[in-house]
Scaffold this motif. Structure first.
Motif, PDB file in Angstrom:
ATOM      1  N   VAL A  88      79.128  64.796   2.343  1.00  0.00           N
ATOM      2  CA  VAL A  88      78.117  65.498   2.344  1.00  0.00           C
ATOM      3  C   VAL A  88      77.978  65.892   0.873  1.00  0.00           C
ATOM      4  O   VAL A  88      76.889  65.921   0.242  1.00  0.00           O
ATOM      5  CB  VAL A  88      78.042  66.812   3.151  1.00  0.00           C
ATOM      6  CG1 VAL A  88      76.764  67.770   2.883  1.00  0.00           C
ATOM      7  CG2 VAL A  88      77.677  66.179   4.833  1.00  0.00           C
ATOM      8  N   ALA A  89      79.202  66.378   0.136  1.00  0.00           N
ATOM      9  CA  ALA A  89      79.282  66.874  -1.125  1.00  0.00           C
ATOM     10  C   ALA A  89      78.881  65.616  -2.001  1.00  0.00           C
ATOM     11  O   ALA A  89      78.074  65.913  -3.034  1.00  0.00           O
ATOM     12  CB  ALA A  89      80.828  67.119  -1.372  1.00  0.00           C
ATOM     13  N   ALA A  90      79.404  64.339  -1.774  1.00  0.00           N
ATOM     14  CA  ALA A  90      78.676  63.370  -2.572  1.00  0.00           C
ATOM     15  C   ALA A  90      77.206  63.257  -2.233  1.00  0.00           C
ATOM     16  O   ALA A  90      76.417  62.844  -3.409  1.00  0.00           O
ATOM     17  CB  ALA A  90      79.255  61.820  -2.007  1.00  0.00           C
ATOM     18  N   MET A  91      76.815  63.308  -1.040  1.00  0.00           N
ATOM     19  CA  MET A  91      75.533  63.184  -1.037  1.00  0.00           C
ATOM     20  C   MET A  91      74.431  64.423  -1.714  1.00  0.00           C
ATOM     21  O   MET A  91      73.424  63.932  -2.567  1.00  0.00           O
ATOM     22  CB  MET A  91      75.021  63.534   0.552  1.00  0.00           C
ATOM     23  CG  MET A  91      73.499  63.067   0.855  1.00  0.00           C
ATOM     24  SD  MET A  91      73.238  63.478   2.732  1.00  0.00           S
ATOM     25  CE  MET A  91      74.553  62.703   3.601  1.00  0.00           C
ATOM     26  N   ALA A  92      75.101  65.472  -1.779  1.00  0.00           N
ATOM     27  CA  ALA A  92      74.647  66.750  -2.682  1.00  0.00           C
ATOM     28  C   ALA A  92      74.431  66.382  -4.081  1.00  0.00           C
ATOM     29  O   ALA A  92      73.513  66.690  -4.917  1.00  0.00           O
ATOM     30  CB  ALA A  92      75.162  68.070  -2.345  1.00  0.00           C
ATOM     31  N   LEU A  93      75.583  65.589  -4.626  1.00  0.00           N
ATOM     32  CA  LEU A  93      75.680  65.271  -6.016  1.00  0.00           C
ATOM     33  C   LEU A  93      74.840  64.110  -6.520  1.00  0.00           C
ATOM     34  O   LEU A  93      74.101  63.896  -7.311  1.00  0.00           O
ATOM     35  CB  LEU A  93      77.223  64.795  -6.144  1.00  0.00           C
ATOM     36  CG  LEU A  93      77.941  65.551  -7.155  1.00  0.00           C
ATOM     37  CD1 LEU A  93      77.487  65.625  -8.659  1.00  0.00           C
ATOM     38  CD2 LEU A  93      78.035  67.101  -6.440  1.00  0.00           C
ATOM     39  N   GLY A  94      74.335  63.060  -5.275  1.00  0.00           N
ATOM     40  CA  GLY A  94      73.331  62.430  -5.572  1.00  0.00           C
ATOM     41  C   GLY A  94      72.043  62.754  -5.850  1.00  0.00           C
ATOM     42  O   GLY A  94      71.279  62.444  -6.805  1.00  0.00           O
ATOM     43  N   VAL A  95      71.699  63.837  -4.905  1.00  0.00           N
ATOM     44  CA  VAL A  95      70.492  64.711  -5.187  1.00  0.00           C
ATOM     45  C   VAL A  95      70.396  65.442  -6.619  1.00  0.00           C
ATOM     46  O   VAL A  95      69.421  65.281  -7.393  1.00  0.00           O
ATOM     47  CB  VAL A  95      70.032  65.491  -4.124  1.00  0.00           C
ATOM     48  CG1 VAL A  95      68.898  66.423  -4.302  1.00  0.00           C
ATOM     49  CG2 VAL A  95      69.991  64.973  -2.427  1.00  0.00           C
ATOM     50  N   ALA A  96      71.675  65.782  -7.119  1.00  0.00           N
ATOM     51  CA  ALA A  96      71.426  66.677  -8.251  1.00  0.00           C
ATOM     52  C   ALA A  96      71.428  65.565  -9.365  1.00  0.00           C
ATOM     53  O   ALA A  96      70.817  65.833 -10.397  1.00  0.00           O
ATOM     54  CB  ALA A  96      72.863  67.353  -8.226  1.00  0.00           C
ATOM     55  N   GLN A  97      72.342  64.394  -9.184  1.00  0.00           N
ATOM     56  CA  GLN A  97      71.984  63.438 -10.359  1.00  0.00           C
ATOM     57  C   GLN A  97      70.435  62.904 -10.418  1.00  0.00           C
ATOM     58  O   GLN A  97      70.154  62.637 -11.877  1.00  0.00           O
ATOM     59  CB  GLN A  97      72.988  62.106  -9.961  1.00  0.00           C
ATOM     60  CG  GLN A  97      73.014  61.334 -11.030  1.00  0.00           C
ATOM     61  CD  GLN A  97      73.800  61.594 -12.232  1.00  0.00           C
ATOM     62  OE1 GLN A  97      74.758  62.539 -12.345  1.00  0.00           O
ATOM     63  NE2 GLN A  97      73.118  61.050 -13.354  1.00  0.00           N
TER      64      GLN A  97
END
Length: 382
Positions: free
Chosen positions: A245-254
């Protein structure tokens, strides 16, 4: 300490990024607007192996490590967090209880169906049991060589499109966490129905529903582990999923960061691009710092998983921080776009809506802070 990705990790990251750019980004806003599950895209993801990134090599899958899996998650989420939720909820979250506790025979059944294109769903949350997992009410009663399931699950990602579920139920609610059991359940089993589909703020291309169990007969051989193991299996599953989920959140931020930089370079005010103004530069610089720090946190947690090291605390740090990063970066992206950012014509309002769930599902930001605080107390009490 080596910050370079392996050849396989980099290959998977690039493949996922190319797929997102070509098959997801051009259509994500349309899926969002229509609140539509993108079946055609999911089928394409199945064809190229993205829907099976969690399947071990010995069961016919790619056998990716957690670093590679979560790099893929970040890139697909950069395209659309909704379809990333579909992918991750099936091949990772729903399948992690199988990875953790299944027998070889059970794994062959679950992974075999997954490789054929069957979508999975993780059925834990209930109308009255969210963060309090031990408070779930769905019952399982042993009758002969079967268990009878009765209860309702809430906010189930892939609930209405899945063909197989990992389901958590209790022998007796009075037993608390000691009574919880875990099962693999075929969607076609009589007594299973899908309740209302949620009309969500964000991740609207994912399917989120109630799943209702009414006298559902599950073979005893489909139990994961033994009676009472369900709580432990659920906790281990959530530990694994938090770096995801942390990686998913980073994808949105990126994604929000990239479109903000592009817009700031093109948008003219007072006769020059707004990126020339220090106020905008500082916002972009802060975004970049937060994203890079968050990426290091989720990669650390993923790496510890792959090395067999304790990772619970690292995963909570990553999930909590990256969820907050997604919300902060998406909020600032709307600010950089100004009035245009508040309209559906531009993508940042969608990133803003998608980001919020990252602070909620798979353990809220507040629950993560409890885990982090308990670790601090434990370490400093020695």
């Amino acid at each position: 300490m080596d910050f370079r990705f392996t050849e396989e990790q980099e290959m998977m990251r690039r493949m996922a990024r190319d797929f997102a750019d070509n098959e997801i980004v051009p259509y994500a806003q349309e899926w969002d607007a229509k609140d539509e599950f993108p079946w055609e895209c999911v089928k394409k993801m199945q064809e190229v192996g993205l829907m099976n990134i969690g399947v071990p090599a010995e069961y016919g899958g790619p056998g990716l490590d957690h670093v590679a899996q979560n790099l893929v998650v970040e890139e697909i989420a950069r395209g659309d967090a909704g379809i990333c939720t579909t992918m991750a909820a099936s091949t990772l979250l729903a399948a992690d209880p199988v990875l953790i506790a299944a027998t070889d025979e059970q794994k062959k059944w679950w992974y075999g169906r997954e490789l054929e294109g069957v979508i999975g769903a993780f059925c834990l949350t209930e109308p009255g049991a969210g963060s309090d997992v031990a408070g779930l009410s769905t019952r399982c009663q042993k009758v002969g060589d079967e268990y009878i399931l009765n209860g309702t699950k809430q906010f189930i990602s892939n609930g209405g499109v899945a063909g197989q579920y990992t389901v958590f139920a209790t022998l007796d609610k009075k037993l608390g966490h000691k009574g919880i059991c875990a099962f693999m359940v075929d969607r076609d089993t009589p007594g299973i129905s899908v309740g209302k589909k949620e009309d969500k703020l964000g991740i609207r291309s994912s399917n989120t529903t109630q799943v209702i169990f009414e006298d559902v007969k599950v073979p005893a051989k489909n139990m994961l582990g033994k009676e009472g193991d369900g709580f432990k299996i659920a906790m281990k599953t959530l530990d694994i999923s938090r770096a995801c989920v942390a990686a998913m959140a980073l994808g949105v931020a990126q994604a929000a960061f990239e479109v903000s930089v592009k817009y700031a370079m093109e948008r003219q005010q007072f006769g020059k691009p707004i990126i020339s103004f220090q106020a905008i530069q500082f916002m972009l610089a802060d975004m970049a710092q937060l994203i890079e720090a968050g990426r290091l946190l989720y990669l650390e947690a993923s790496c510890k998983q792959d090395q067999g090291l304790p990772y619970t605390d690292a995963a909570s740090l990553a999930k909590c921080f990256c969820g907050d990063v997604a919300m902060k970066v998406a909020t600032d992206a709307v600010q950089i776009y100004g009035g245009y950012g508040y309209t559906k014509e531009y993508p940042v309002e969608k990133y803003f809506r998608d980001a919020k769930i990252m602070q909620i599902f798979e353990g809220t930001a507040q629950v993560q802070r409890i885990v982090i605080a308990n670790d601090i107390i434990r370490r400093f009490s020695k």
